[in-house]
Design a protein around this motif. Structure first.
Motif, PDB file in Angstrom:
ATOM      1  N   LEU A 176       0.688  -1.041   0.026  1.00  0.00           N
ATOM      2  CA  LEU A 176       0.010   0.131  -0.030  1.00  0.00           C
ATOM      3  C   LEU A 176       0.968   1.237  -0.002  1.00  0.00           C
ATOM      4  CD1 LEU A 176      -2.885  -0.994   2.470  1.00  0.00           C
ATOM      5  CD2 LEU A 176      -2.929  -1.131   0.147  1.00  0.00           C
ATOM      6  N   PHE A 177       2.208   1.276   0.865  1.00  0.00           N
ATOM      7  CA  PHE A 177       2.867   2.396   0.806  1.00  0.00           C
ATOM      8  C   PHE A 177       3.493   2.738  -0.430  1.00  0.00           C
ATOM      9  CE2 PHE A 177       3.075   1.975   5.720  1.00  0.00           C
ATOM     10  CZ  PHE A 177       2.151   2.680   6.002  1.00  0.00           C
ATOM     11  N   MET A 178       3.817   1.397  -1.059  1.00  0.00           N
ATOM     12  CA  MET A 178       4.673   1.439  -2.552  1.00  0.00           C
ATOM     13  C   MET A 178       3.553   2.263  -3.563  1.00  0.00           C
ATOM     14  SD  MET A 178       7.596   0.333  -2.661  1.00  0.00           S
ATOM     15  CE  MET A 178       8.793  -0.757  -1.655  1.00  0.00           C
ATOM     16  N   ARG A 179       2.180   1.709  -3.437  1.00  0.00           N
ATOM     17  CA  ARG A 179       1.597   2.270  -4.230  1.00  0.00           C
ATOM     18  C   ARG A 179       1.183   3.834  -4.067  1.00  0.00           C
ATOM     19  NH1 ARG A 179      -3.318  -1.977  -3.601  1.00  0.00           N
ATOM     20  NH2 ARG A 179      -4.482  -0.483  -4.663  1.00  0.00           N
ATOM     21  N   LEU A 180       1.244   4.033  -2.821  1.00  0.00           N
ATOM     22  CA  LEU A 180       0.986   5.727  -2.495  1.00  0.00           C
ATOM     23  C   LEU A 180       2.076   6.397  -2.840  1.00  0.00           C
ATOM     24  CD1 LEU A 180      -0.311   7.927  -0.529  1.00  0.00           C
ATOM     25  CD2 LEU A 180       1.366   7.163   1.083  1.00  0.00           C
ATOM     26  N   SER A 181       3.321   5.948  -2.575  1.00  0.00           N
ATOM     27  CA  SER A 181       4.543   6.677  -3.291  1.00  0.00           C
ATOM     28  C   SER A 181       4.573   6.665  -4.914  1.00  0.00           C
ATOM     29  CB  SER A 181       5.703   6.070  -2.630  1.00  0.00           C
ATOM     30  OG  SER A 181       6.000   6.370  -1.429  1.00  0.00           O
ATOM     31  N   LEU A 182       4.026   5.502  -5.443  1.00  0.00           N
ATOM     32  CA  LEU A 182       4.125   5.789  -6.820  1.00  0.00           C
ATOM     33  C   LEU A 182       3.079   6.765  -7.193  1.00  0.00           C
ATOM     34  CD1 LEU A 182       3.781   1.808  -8.012  1.00  0.00           C
ATOM     35  CD2 LEU A 182       5.631   3.228  -8.426  1.00  0.00           C
ATOM     36  N   ASP A 183       2.166   6.958  -6.946  1.00  0.00           N
ATOM     37  CA  ASP A 183       1.158   8.172  -7.149  1.00  0.00           C
ATOM     38  C   ASP A 183       1.872   9.353  -7.027  1.00  0.00           C
ATOM     39  OD1 ASP A 183      -0.582   5.933  -8.000  1.00  0.00           O
ATOM     40  OD2 ASP A 183      -1.869   6.256  -6.282  1.00  0.00           O
ATOM     41  N   THR A 184       2.314   9.747  -5.755  1.00  0.00           N
ATOM     42  CA  THR A 184       2.811  10.876  -5.322  1.00  0.00           C
ATOM     43  C   THR A 184       4.103  11.227  -6.080  1.00  0.00           C
ATOM     44  OG1 THR A 184       3.995  10.148  -3.378  1.00  0.00           O
ATOM     45  CG2 THR A 184       1.811  10.772  -3.018  1.00  0.00           C
ATOM     46  N   ALA A 185       4.895  10.312  -6.369  1.00  0.00           N
ATOM     47  CA  ALA A 185       6.270  10.513  -6.824  1.00  0.00           C
ATOM     48  C   ALA A 185       6.041  10.758  -8.470  1.00  0.00           C
ATOM     49  CB  ALA A 185       7.213   9.317  -6.810  1.00  0.00           C
ATOM     50  N   SER A 186       4.956   9.911  -8.997  1.00  0.00           N
ATOM     51  CA  SER A 186       4.777  10.089 -10.429  1.00  0.00           C
ATOM     52  C   SER A 186       4.112  11.317 -10.814  1.00  0.00           C
ATOM     53  CB  SER A 186       3.885   8.953 -11.088  1.00  0.00           C
ATOM     54  OG  SER A 186       2.774   8.865 -10.367  1.00  0.00           O
ATOM     55  N   GLU A 187       3.188  11.689  -9.914  1.00  0.00           N
ATOM     56  CA  GLU A 187       2.388  13.059 -10.162  1.00  0.00           C
ATOM     57  C   GLU A 187       3.356  14.419  -9.886  1.00  0.00           C
ATOM     58  OE1 GLU A 187      -1.527  14.989  -8.977  1.00  0.00           O
ATOM     59  OE2 GLU A 187      -0.497  14.491  -7.369  1.00  0.00           O
ATOM     60  N   PHE A 188       4.257  14.048  -8.987  1.00  0.00           N
ATOM     61  CA  PHE A 188       5.353  15.237  -9.088  1.00  0.00           C
ATOM     62  C   PHE A 188       6.352  15.412 -10.143  1.00  0.00           C
ATOM     63  CE2 PHE A 188       9.678  16.057  -6.831  1.00  0.00           C
ATOM     64  CZ  PHE A 188       9.753  17.453  -7.281  1.00  0.00           C
ATOM     65  N   ILE A 189       6.855  14.047 -10.426  1.00  0.00           N
ATOM     66  CA  ILE A 189       7.998  14.089 -11.378  1.00  0.00           C
ATOM     67  C   ILE A 189       7.199  14.108 -12.922  1.00  0.00           C
ATOM     68  CG2 ILE A 189       9.881  12.750 -12.227  1.00  0.00           C
ATOM     69  CD1 ILE A 189      10.359  11.692  -9.372  1.00  0.00           C
ATOM     70  N   PHE A 190       6.474  13.349 -13.204  1.00  0.00           N
ATOM     71  CA  PHE A 190       6.001  13.159 -14.649  1.00  0.00           C
ATOM     72  C   PHE A 190       4.907  13.961 -14.966  1.00  0.00           C
ATOM     73  CE2 PHE A 190       6.994   8.201 -13.859  1.00  0.00           C
ATOM     74  CZ  PHE A 190       8.002   8.328 -13.899  1.00  0.00           C
ATOM     75  N   GLY A 191       4.221  14.607 -13.955  1.00  0.00           N
ATOM     76  CA  GLY A 191       3.182  15.382 -14.473  1.00  0.00           C
ATOM     77  C   GLY A 191       1.787  14.784 -13.970  1.00  0.00           C
ATOM     78  N   GLU A 192       1.792  13.456 -13.946  1.00  0.00           N
ATOM     79  CA  GLU A 192       0.289  12.880 -13.921  1.00  0.00           C
ATOM     80  C   GLU A 192       0.588  11.664 -13.068  1.00  0.00           C
ATOM     81  OE1 GLU A 192      -0.511  10.443 -17.700  1.00  0.00           O
ATOM     82  OE2 GLU A 192       0.679  11.780 -18.239  1.00  0.00           O
TER      83      GLU A 192
END
Length: 495
Positions: A176-192
């Motif tokens: 669950l924490f991996m999925r959370l960080s995937l979402d936050t990191a991808s939004e910050f870095i990739f823009g979505e």
């Protein structure tokens, strides 16, 4: 006496060969005299040496490492080697050590990762490094506050909270924490956002390829320039292509937004997107791709592994959980801001102690790019000055440093947040590196970890471990617990 075959060569070639051999010998002799002179002048001593069976390539130590990796005992092996050979020892002129920034670099020793990491910030030195640091640092300086204030992080954590059982059943928090960080990191870095919390299979092809490519890159770096030819994995190349193609699409979208004047920014009240901020400075597609590539793994793994480790430890330490509740509950009705998070002293102690006992970054290597004399590290006891020549590689083992009983006390292996009440370490505690190459995302990791922990602590009264197995290393780009964080959470009773 003639060398075999040399007499058959034309005279000019024989003369040139003799001159070349003489030149090599002269350089060796001059280098040896210079080495002895510097050692004598500065009172330097050689550190203890690992007793190699293969003194040329050091394959015996490499095979020992490989076996330890396979048995998930690499971290323990490192500790045993330091215990046996001292806090600083050398192997094939690679110095292992448990601010001279301009004397050390990474570019040569991280060669071989170019196909995936390109010339990103984690693999270059000098002016290239300074240019890339300027490209990304302004965004990291504000994102830890900005994405709290505009509720971007809160939206993702709210989705996480919906997935945590409230009936006391066992849940592994790590995925669950991996999925959370995937979402936050991808939004910050990739823009979505990758929307991993909405669906665990979201962007599965990219993620599978990305993590396989990262593991293969780690193997190539560990093999080094001499043995890299042993890595002959066609899947690594194809998965690198998949990961790069995914990132190229995000670059193209960012450049299209910039062209239309739709780039986002904190000043507009939007979530900050690193790729948009970088695109304002450079429109070079490869530069943008490789910077995102270099930042995604630490941004994703940093918070997720820290959260997993924190709940692994807290679930086995009820008194620490109770203290967290006592500290946080008086402000349970206040909005969670960065300023509020900084007031929670015991929460900061828990996060620091988590990084100390189970650091997310365990090893770093640096190559000496100009000779330097370090004030200690030489001799059998490590107290004499240590002379490092150009080309020498220094490897620092954070996990062993952070469990050194000489500094942390006899209970250094134990998770005890209270030790931080009166402890003020300097270079004994560097979970995100230090000096000029300090990880620019350390505040971002703290903000995400602290925010998520406060949300969970506010809602759940009790935390129990549902796994008796010890923390067991699993190697990815970082070291994480093979068994995750299997716990049960019990909501606070409402009156």
């Amino acid at each position: 006496m003639d060398l075999p075959g040399l007499s058959s060569l034309p005279l000019v070639f024989r003369v040139l060969f003799v001159i070349w051999v003489f030149g090599v010998l002269c350089r060796k002799v001059i280098s040896w005299f210079h080495y002895k002179s510097v050692m004598r002048k500065n009172g330097c001593q050689e550190p203890p040496s690992y007793p190699h069976k293969d003194p040329i390539f050091g394959l015996d130590l490499f095979l020992l490492y490989k076996k330890a990796f396979q048995e998930r005992k690499f971290l323990d092996l490192c500790w045993q080697l330091f215990e046996k050979h001292g806090k600083t020892y050398q192997a094939n002129r690679l110095v292992y050590s448990c601010d001279f920034f301009e004397h050390f670099g990474v570019e040569e020793i991280r060669s071989g990762a170019e196909y995936l990491w390109g010339d990103g910030i984690t693999v270059v030195d000098g002016e290239k490094w300074a240019t890339r640091r300027k490209l990304i640092k302004p965004s990291f300086d504000v994102v830890h506050i900005g994405n709290l204030e505009n509720r971007s992080l809160g939206t993702h954590v709210a989705r996480l909270m919906e997935l945590i059982p409230r009936d006391g059943s066992t849940v592994d928090l790590m995925p669950l924490f991996m999925r959370l960080s995937l979402d936050t990191a991808s939004e910050f870095i990739f823009g979505e956002s990758l929307d991993a919390l909405r669906s665990p299979d979201s962007h599965k092809e990219f993620l599978d390829a990305y993590f396989y490519a990262q593991r293969g890159t780690a193997v190539r770096l560990m093999l080094g320039p001499k043995l890299r030819f042993l890595h002959r994995d066609p899947k690594w190349w194809s998965d690198c292509d998949i990961a790069n193609a995914f990132l190229d699409k995000r670059v193209d979208k960012a450049l299209a937004r910039l062209k239309k004047g739709k780039s986002t920014g904190i000043e507009d009240g939007d979530s900050l997107h690193l790729v948009d901020e970088m695109a304002k400075v450079t429109q070079d597609r490869l530069t943008l791709r490789f910077q995102m590539q270099n930042l995604f793994t630490p941004a994703h793994d940093g918070a997720a592994v820290t959260l997993s480790n924190a709940f692994f430890h807290l679930s086995r330490c009820p008194s620490a959980w109770a203290k967290l509740r006592t500290e946080i509950l008086p402000t349970k009705d206040l909005p969670i801001t960065y300023d509020l998070l900084k007031t929670y002293q015991y929460l900061k102690n828990v996060i620091r102690e988590t990084h100390r006992v189970t650091p997310i970054s365990t090893l770093i290597s640096r190559q000496c790019i100009k000779e330097v004399v370090l004030p200690s590290g030489g001799g059998k006891d490590g107290t004499a000055p240590l002379y490092l020549r150009k080309g020498d590689i220094v490897e620092m083992n954070f996990r062993c440093i952070l469990r050194d009983k000489d500094f942390w006390g006899h209970d250094a292996d134990k998770f005890r947040p209270e030790r931080w009440d009166n402890l003020r370490p300097a270079w004994e505690y560097t979970p995100f590196g230090g000096g000029a190459r300090l990880c620019p995302g350390f505040r971002l990791v703290f903000a995400e970890v602290a925010y998520t922990m406060v949300k969970i602590v506010r809602e759940f009264e009790r935390l129990e471990s549902h796994d008796d197995r010890p923390w067991t290393e699993e190697t990815r780009a970082t070291f994480q617990n093979l068994h995750g964080a299997k716990v049960a959470l019990f909501p606070a009773q409402t009156v």
